[in-house]
Every structure is written in C-alpha cells, then in structure tokens.
Design an enzyme around this catalytic site. Sequence first.
Site, PDB file in Angstrom:
ATOM      1  N   ARG A 151       0.867  -1.179   0.000  1.00 42.66           N
ATOM      2  CA  ARG A 151       0.000   0.000   0.000  1.00 42.66           C
ATOM      3  C   ARG A 151       0.899   1.222   0.000  1.00 42.66           C
ATOM      4  O   ARG A 151       2.124   1.103   0.102  1.00 42.66           O
ATOM      5  CB  ARG A 151      -1.022  -0.004   1.154  1.00 42.66           C
ATOM      6  CG  ARG A 151      -0.644  -0.640   2.448  1.00 42.66           C
ATOM      7  CD  ARG A 151       0.469  -0.001   3.188  1.00 42.66           C
ATOM      8  NE  ARG A 151       0.263   1.420   3.368  1.00 42.66           N
ATOM      9  CZ  ARG A 151       1.201   2.292   3.646  1.00 42.66           C
ATOM     10  NH1 ARG A 151       2.471   1.896   3.773  1.00 42.66           N
ATOM     11  NH2 ARG A 151       0.949   3.575   3.791  1.00 42.66           N
TER      12      ARG A 151
ATOM     13  N   ALA B 299       0.843   5.170  -2.110  1.00 43.49           N
ATOM     14  CA  ALA B 299       0.695   5.476  -3.540  1.00 43.49           C
ATOM     15  C   ALA B 299       1.913   5.105  -4.400  1.00 43.49           C
ATOM     16  O   ALA B 299       1.766   4.379  -5.399  1.00 43.49           O
ATOM     17  CB  ALA B 299       0.331   6.954  -3.699  1.00 43.49           C
TER      18      ALA B 299
ATOM     19  N   ARG C  59      -7.479  -0.512  -6.739  1.00 36.96           N
ATOM     20  CA  ARG C  59      -7.787   0.546  -5.753  1.00 36.96           C
ATOM     21  C   ARG C  59      -8.004   1.848  -6.534  1.00 36.96           C
ATOM     22  O   ARG C  59      -7.292   2.104  -7.502  1.00 36.96           O
ATOM     23  CB  ARG C  59      -6.653   0.734  -4.722  1.00 36.96           C
ATOM     24  CG  ARG C  59      -6.566  -0.421  -3.727  1.00 36.96           C
ATOM     25  CD  ARG C  59      -5.620  -0.111  -2.582  1.00 36.96           C
ATOM     26  NE  ARG C  59      -6.227   0.755  -1.580  1.00 36.96           N
ATOM     27  CZ  ARG C  59      -5.541   1.306  -0.580  1.00 36.96           C
ATOM     28  NH1 ARG C  59      -4.251   1.094  -0.451  1.00 36.96           N
ATOM     29  NH2 ARG C  59      -6.152   2.071   0.312  1.00 36.96           N
TER      30      ARG C  59
ATOM     31  N   GLN D 204      -1.749   2.281   9.982  1.00 37.43           N
ATOM     32  CA  GLN D 204      -0.476   2.409   9.261  1.00 37.43           C
ATOM     33  C   GLN D 204       0.559   3.165  10.092  1.00 37.43           C
ATOM     34  O   GLN D 204       1.757   2.898   9.985  1.00 37.43           O
ATOM     35  CB  GLN D 204      -0.686   3.152   7.926  1.00 37.43           C
ATOM     36  CG  GLN D 204      -1.436   2.380   6.865  1.00 37.43           C
ATOM     37  CD  GLN D 204      -2.911   2.679   6.884  1.00 37.43           C
ATOM     38  OE1 GLN D 204      -3.492   2.992   7.922  1.00 37.43           O
ATOM     39  NE2 GLN D 204      -3.560   2.563   5.742  1.00 37.43           N
TER      40      GLN D 204
ATOM     41  N   ASP E 185      -2.002  10.694  -2.011  1.00 40.37           N
ATOM     42  CA  ASP E 185      -2.392   9.652  -2.974  1.00 40.37           C
ATOM     43  C   ASP E 185      -2.720  10.228  -4.331  1.00 40.37           C
ATOM     44  O   ASP E 185      -2.623   9.548  -5.346  1.00 40.37           O
ATOM     45  CB  ASP E 185      -3.584   8.860  -2.440  1.00 40.37           C
ATOM     46  CG  ASP E 185      -3.099   7.884  -1.392  1.00 40.37           C
ATOM     47  OD1 ASP E 185      -2.874   8.326  -0.249  1.00 40.37           O
ATOM     48  OD2 ASP E 185      -2.870   6.716  -1.737  1.00 40.37           O
TER      49      ASP E 185
ATOM     50  N   LYS F 291      -4.652   9.861   3.315  1.00 40.19           N
ATOM     51  CA  LYS F 291      -5.326   8.971   4.261  1.00 40.19           C
ATOM     52  C   LYS F 291      -6.359   9.708   5.109  1.00 40.19           C
ATOM     53  O   LYS F 291      -6.122  10.825   5.575  1.00 40.19           O
ATOM     54  CB  LYS F 291      -4.246   8.332   5.143  1.00 40.19           C
ATOM     55  CG  LYS F 291      -4.722   7.370   6.210  1.00 40.19           C
ATOM     56  CD  LYS F 291      -5.640   6.289   5.697  1.00 40.19           C
ATOM     57  CE  LYS F 291      -5.088   5.508   4.525  1.00 40.19           C
ATOM     58  NZ  LYS F 291      -6.139   4.717   3.824  1.00 40.19           N
TER      59      LYS F 291
END
Length: 345
Positions: free
Chosen positions: A45, A47, A88, A195, A236, A247
């Site tokens: 995960r 970007a 995604r 995260q 992202d 996020k």
Amino acid sequence: MIKTVEYLDGVVRMIDQTRLPLEKVFVDCKSIDDVANAIKTMVIRGAPAIGVSAAMGVSLGAESIYADNFDAFYSQLEDKCIPLANSRPTAVNLAWGIERMKRVARESQLLSIPELKKKLKQEALDICKEDIESNMAMGNFGQTLINDGSTVLTHCNAGALATAGFGTALGVIRAAVNAGKKIDVLADETRPFLQGARLTVWELMEDNIPVKLITDNMSGFFMKNNQVDAVVVGADRIAGNGDVANKIGTYMVAVLAQKHQIPFYVAAPISTLDLSLNSGEEIPIEQRSEGEVVSLNNKRITPEGASAAHPAFDITPNDLVTAIITDKGIAKTPYTTSLKNLSEQ
Ligand code: MRU
C-alpha cells in the site's frame, strides 16, 4: 531496511504490510492478478509503492502472453491490465504506472515479442529505481523547510514501506536527520488500518529516529501545547489546484495545523499529480469495508451487528497546504501555476 517490493526472476516479492510489525513475511506474486490482489488486500500500500508494483505486475502480465505480432500482444496486455487498474481507486500512481508501461510497449512495437518483454521488465526495474531517486530528491528539497530541533507530526505511513524505498514524508524526515538535524516525530496511529502505529513507528525505530506514537485524537492537544513545529504527510493524488487526497484524518490534522499556525507540508512525487483534475472534488474516494472499523487487529470492538462508515481517504483543500514538496522542487500557492511549472520541468 527490508525491501518493500522487488522484482526477481518471474516473481514480484513484497513484504506483507498487513502482518507487520509482528511478523516479517513475504508474499510472492507470480502473475499480474496476484499483484492486483496484493494491492487490493493492502499487502502492499502507499501510492508510490502501488505504482511501482503495478508496473512490475504489468511486466509479469506481459511475460505470460503468447502472441506472434504486436497487435495481438497489446490487446492481451490491455485485457490483463483491467483488474489491476481496478484494484484501488484513489492513488493515481496506479494508473500512472500501468500507463507508463503500456506507452513503452506501444513505442517499442517494432521489437520482437521476446525483446518487447525484456524491454518491459527493464522499464519496471527503472520505475522502481527512479522512485527511490525521486524520494531522495524530495527529501533534499523538503529538509530545508525543517529546522534543527523540530518535532514533526505525520499521519499514516508515507515512508520506505509506502514507496520503493526512503519514503516521501518520512524521506523528508530522514533527509533532515541525515543533514545532522535533531528531529523528533509524532506519529498518528491512523485508525482503522493503523499504518502509523504498525508501519511508521516500525520503520522509524529501525532507523533509530525518535518517534512517539499518539492516537488520532491527540494531535490537537500537542499542537495547542506548542509541541508540534511542522506537519509532513504524503499524498495519494493531488489535483491541479493543489487539493490533496491522503489517508482519512489528514484533513482534520490540516485544519488543526492552520488553527495553530503550524506549517502543513505535503511530500509527493510528480507521479502523484493529476493535472487532469481541476479540484479535489473530482478525486474518487475509496470506501473500504465496515469490518476494518468495527474491529481492531481482527478483534471486534463493537456490539455485534454495529454498522460503521469507512471512507479511506479525505481531501485537504489547497488553502490549508503551506507547500507541496516534489522531486522537482517545492510548490507554493498559487498551485495551479506552480504545480504545472514543476511538472513540465
Ligand atoms: O491506504 P494506504 O495505506 O495505501 O494509504 C496510504 C496513504 O494515504 C499515504 O499517505 C500515501 O499513499 C502517500 S505514501 C508515500
């Protein structure tokens, strides 16, 4: 530092980020669909890491094609890319990585099929190498904004684990430390996927960079008490006007930073810019499962049957962003002009 992703012979190997930091296990992807699945399930995960592994996935897809002419090869490649492209929605690096690989295929159509496959493999390896270089460049630009003795707050994980190495937001922090500055980090835990708690704390501890974990609802407390000097986060997708998708919870941190006159920096490579979008309102926001919210580390924390909402990203409007640190330089408002100029360099 453990490699986030690497392309070995016929295998894209990733450290499984769903299991860190308690277990260090690797997942071997042997097909483009395996890579799509690893992205969807968050084995990998962040970007830039998504963009790099997508490019490697396209190469795996190309390797599996039997065709005797370019048109047949390319049409199969396009079909194979569809599930990967849909894995995604928010990080634009996914589409960027796939599109760059397809463009190289189109530009190399005079090569034989075996040579074309070799070319695509090399391109994926180049994308991986360039990502680390661009993070180092971003770090060098960004660290000039961070004073010696600062406490820097970050949200989510925009570190080595979210890239091919070094990191974007954490790359800025690493570069500041490498420049001899004393930096303390406050890491938001980043519910629901944790995260910050699981990944940011782990990788900073591995590098002996002082880090303190805080829960997401503590950042206002530390800002109000003058214990945060700067915020640095990743992105992202960044729209042409400088609105930033990152996020979930980033927007809340940016509002607090503005209230307390703390600089709010976004670090992201040019591949995270989406200049086709005029504003953040056009960025698709991934909705993830309720299950990730009603549970913590796979243990339910709510009454059975409780429902929950789970937008995985939010948009921070450009007026809350002090500067955007890219691999080509630092963009400031008005972003419509500064981002365009940097992207054309
Ligand atoms: O859902 P994730 O873990 O992929 O979200 C990651 C982030 O929001 C990061 O901050 C962003 O991708 C930048 S990573 C350098």
